[in-house]
Design an enzyme around this catalytic site. Structure first.
Site, short mmCIF file in Angstrom:
data_model
loop_
_atom_site.label_atom_id
_atom_site.label_comp_id
_atom_site.label_asym_id
_atom_site.label_seq_id
_atom_site.Cartn_x
_atom_site.Cartn_y
_atom_site.Cartn_z
N TRP A 14 -9.30 8.99 -0.48
CA TRP A 14 -9.70 8.17 0.67
C TRP A 14 -11.14 7.68 0.53
CZ3 TRP A 14 -6.25 6.00 3.43
CH2 TRP A 14 -5.05 6.64 3.76
N GLN A 62 3.98 7.24 2.16
CA GLN A 62 3.30 6.50 3.22
C GLN A 62 3.10 5.07 2.72
OE1 GLN A 62 1.62 7.90 6.54
NE2 GLN A 62 3.72 8.37 6.04
N ASP A 68 0.15 9.15 0.81
CA ASP A 68 0.80 10.44 0.53
C ASP A 68 2.27 10.41 0.07
OD1 ASP A 68 -1.45 10.76 2.06
OD2 ASP A 68 -0.46 11.85 3.66
N PHE A 91 3.87 8.71 10.23
CA PHE A 91 2.97 9.41 9.32
C PHE A 91 3.73 10.40 8.44
CE2 PHE A 91 -1.68 9.01 11.04
CZ PHE A 91 -1.57 7.64 10.99
N SER A 92 2.97 11.17 7.67
CA SER A 92 3.56 12.02 6.62
C SER A 92 4.52 13.08 7.14
CB SER A 92 2.45 12.70 5.83
OG SER A 92 1.90 11.75 4.95
N GLU A 133 -4.98 18.63 6.07
CA GLU A 133 -3.83 17.74 6.13
C GLU A 133 -2.76 18.18 5.12
OE1 GLU A 133 -5.52 13.53 7.56
OE2 GLU A 133 -5.94 13.87 5.46
N ARG A 167 -0.17 17.02 12.66
CA ARG A 167 0.66 16.14 11.82
C ARG A 167 1.12 16.79 10.51
NH1 ARG A 167 -4.52 14.04 12.07
NH2 ARG A 167 -5.75 14.21 10.18
N ASP A 168 1.89 15.99 9.79
CA ASP A 168 2.32 16.25 8.41
C ASP A 168 3.24 17.47 8.29
OD1 ASP A 168 0.51 14.18 8.05
OD2 ASP A 168 -1.08 15.46 7.27
N TRP A 194 0.81 -1.23 0.00
CA TRP A 194 0.00 0.00 0.00
C TRP A 194 0.84 1.27 0.00
CZ3 TRP A 194 -5.03 1.88 0.23
CH2 TRP A 194 -5.17 3.18 0.76
C1 FRU Z 1 -3.32 12.12 4.55
C2 FRU Z 1 -2.98 11.43 5.85
C3 FRU Z 1 -2.03 12.28 6.65
C4 FRU Z 1 -1.35 11.27 7.52
C5 FRU Z 1 -1.25 10.08 6.61
C6 FRU Z 1 -1.39 8.75 7.30
O1 FRU Z 1 -3.66 11.29 3.51
O2 FRU Z 1 -4.17 11.16 6.57
O3 FRU Z 1 -2.63 13.32 7.36
O4 FRU Z 1 -0.08 11.72 7.93
O5 FRU Z 1 -2.28 10.21 5.66
O6 FRU Z 1 -1.08 7.69 6.44
#
Ligand code: FRU
Length: 499
Positions: A306, A55, A39, A98-99, A223, A167-168, A36
């Site tokens: 998503w 990711q 991002d 995560f990202s 995000e 995050r991110d 899989w």
């Molecule tokens: C966006 C997201 C980010 C997060 C990541 C998790 O697609 O939800 O905010 O860091 O994917 O896989």
């Protein structure tokens, strides 16, 4: 020290990746080495090569405990895999790496900042996460997580900021030479805000302020921010969750948002002037950009949504792919996109037709077919004083199977429809986009790779992207119109082996 968990992932992905046949992947869009992908992460130019992390869950074609996958390229089209870069192997990131993003340090090492996720309470639904920002430093292949992690945690949040939705981080260089980190966060009003942290050494961070706030205008949580100067203005890209549709501009669910405005370097304030969607198709999310040595700002997004991930069967050898790299510009106060010019070098076997009459009979033109295709099309009414009902292109077609693009001049809308692409899932399969300047002539550049289509409308004013999982043997392309149109078409096959 490379952890056992990362070593296991590296061993597994090499083996599983080698078992995926070339024809099972796109020709020039990046897919996960195995399993899989979502991002793009850490997109950067480092020691003469473009690095793109992503990711990643290598063990199955579904989202699960996040790792970072890794690939490099010299032209952003031919990708070579490198070993997975990060695994969720520490206390503070045990439930997901995560990202995040990457930047070269003055000493030549590559610095990654990512979000570490730890579930602190499983007894509530949904789980309660703690999200923190963490560092890893390396040579472009192996990365060591920093002993000071997490380097930004809830103590650095402004009042009311959520420690769960935090995050991110996107690392940038500030105009004064310092490092900046833009981090997504959910504010007390329940919607997104982009926080700015600053640092002189990239290891010790101080909260500076809110760069931009949603105030519940564009979806809820924001995000994956990116922020850069473009053609004399500043652009903030972010991907809002829980969007409400708004006319033809924004679609419901997970979307993309581009804010164009002015940035005051001293006060670090961003003044928004314009807003728009980044992509108007079905699948595009969480884009990141890089600056090329010749000054082009190039963007890549996750070509998946998503809300529609179920379009991919879990038994498939991989899930998720990146979009084409796109050169960005601001024109007439809007963000324009165009396929990276390196794509032109993959063009082969030009086929050209001019002034072809298209009517109610489905038309197949010799030489116009294929699944790795670059095709420019112009369509106008045959009788300039009259219009036509609709114009339809079907591609990835075989019998009843096809994906189509339909233009209706009466509404000036273009619709992408992959209902008949072979999908057995009842998920999002259609999207419509308003097209400017198309009554007299509709202009499109359509890029097909084995598992996607990307439609650049009117020279790049708008783009519609969609993933499709039709068997690559479905290669036909046909044209049809209600009423009569004249069409010019120039088509090339795209081949990655022409390096
Ligand atoms: C966006 C997201 C980010 C997060 C990541 C998790 O697609 O939800 O905010 O860091 O994917 O896989």
């Amino acid at each position: 020290m490379i952890s056992q968990m990362l070593l296991d992932a590296r061993r597994y992905e090499e083996d599983a990746g080698n078992r995926i046949a070339e024809m099972e992947r796109p020709a020039f869009h990046l897919t996960p080495r195995a399993g899989w992908m979502n991002d793009p992460n850490g997109f950067c130019l480092y020691k003469g090569q473009y690095h793109l992390f992503y990711q990643y869950y290598p063990y199955a074609s579904r989202w699960d405990s996040m790792h970072w996958g890794h690939a490099v390229s010299s032209d952003l089209l031919h990708w070579d895999y490198l070993p997975a870069a990060l695994a969720p192997d520490r206390y503070y990131d045990q439930n997901g790496v995560f990202s995040g993003s990457a930047v070269e340090l003055p000493d030549g090492r590559l610095l990654i900042m990512y979000t570490g996720v730890r579930i602190e309470d499983r007894s509530v639904h949904p789980y309660r996460d703690v999200q923190t920002q963490c560092l890893a430093v390396g040579d472009g292949i192996d990365f060591e997580k920093d002993g000071r992690n997490p380097v930004i945690d809830e103590n650095g949040l402004p009042a009311g900021g959520s420690r769960q939705d935090f995050r991110d981080p996107k690392l940038i260089r500030l105009p004064d030479g310092r490092f900046g980190a833009l981090v997504s966060n959910r504010a007390a009003d329940g919607s997104g805000q982009i926080l700015l942290y600053v640092s002189t050494d990239a290891f010790t961070w101080t909260y500076e302020g809110v760069l931009a706030a949603n105030h519940n205008r564009f979806g809820k949580m924001w995000e994956c921010p990116d922020f850069f100067e473009l053609d004399g203005q500043y652009v903030l890209l972010t991907s809002p969750q829980d969007m409400l549709p708004k006319g033809f501009e924004y679609q419901g669910g997970n979307g993309t948002l581009c804010l164009i405005g002015r940035y005051d370097e001293t006060s670090h304030t961003f003044t928004e002037e314009k807003d728009q969607a980044v992509d108007y198709g079905i699948d595009f999310y969480a884009p990141q950009t890089v600056l090329t040595p010749d000054g082009r700002r190039v963007m890549i997004g996750w070509m998946q949504n998503w809300d529609a991930v179920a379009v991919r069967e879990e038994a498939a050898p991989w899930a998720g792919q990146m979009s084409l790299p796109r050169e960005l510009h601001i024109r007439d106060g809007r963000l324009w996109q165009w396929p990276i010019r390196e794509l032109d070098a993959l063009r082969q076997d030009k086929v050209q037709y001019e002034q072809v009459s298209v009517g109610s009979e489905r038309l197949y033109l010799p030489g116009i077919s294929g699944r790795c295709v670059d095709m420019e099309i112009r369509v106008r009414p045959k009788d300039p004083d009259a219009s036509y009902g609709k114009f339809v292109i079907r591609f990835a077609e075989e019998g009843e199977i096809c994906t189509s693009i339909r233009f209706r001049p009466s509404e000036s809308t273009l619709k992408i429809d992959r209902k008949f692409s072979g999908s057995r899932r009842a998920v999002l399969h259609e999207r419509r986009c308003f097209v400017e300047n198309a009554k007299e002539e509709l202009r499109m550049r359509i890029i097909l790779d084995r598992y996607s289509c990307e439609i650049f409308i009117d020279g790049g004013r708008k783009v519609m992207s969609a993933a499709l999982y039709t068997d690559p043997s479905a290669e036909k392309i046909s044209f049809r119109a209600d009423g009569e149109v004249l069409m010019d078409v120039t088509k090339y096959a795209l081949a990655v082996d022409s390096r």
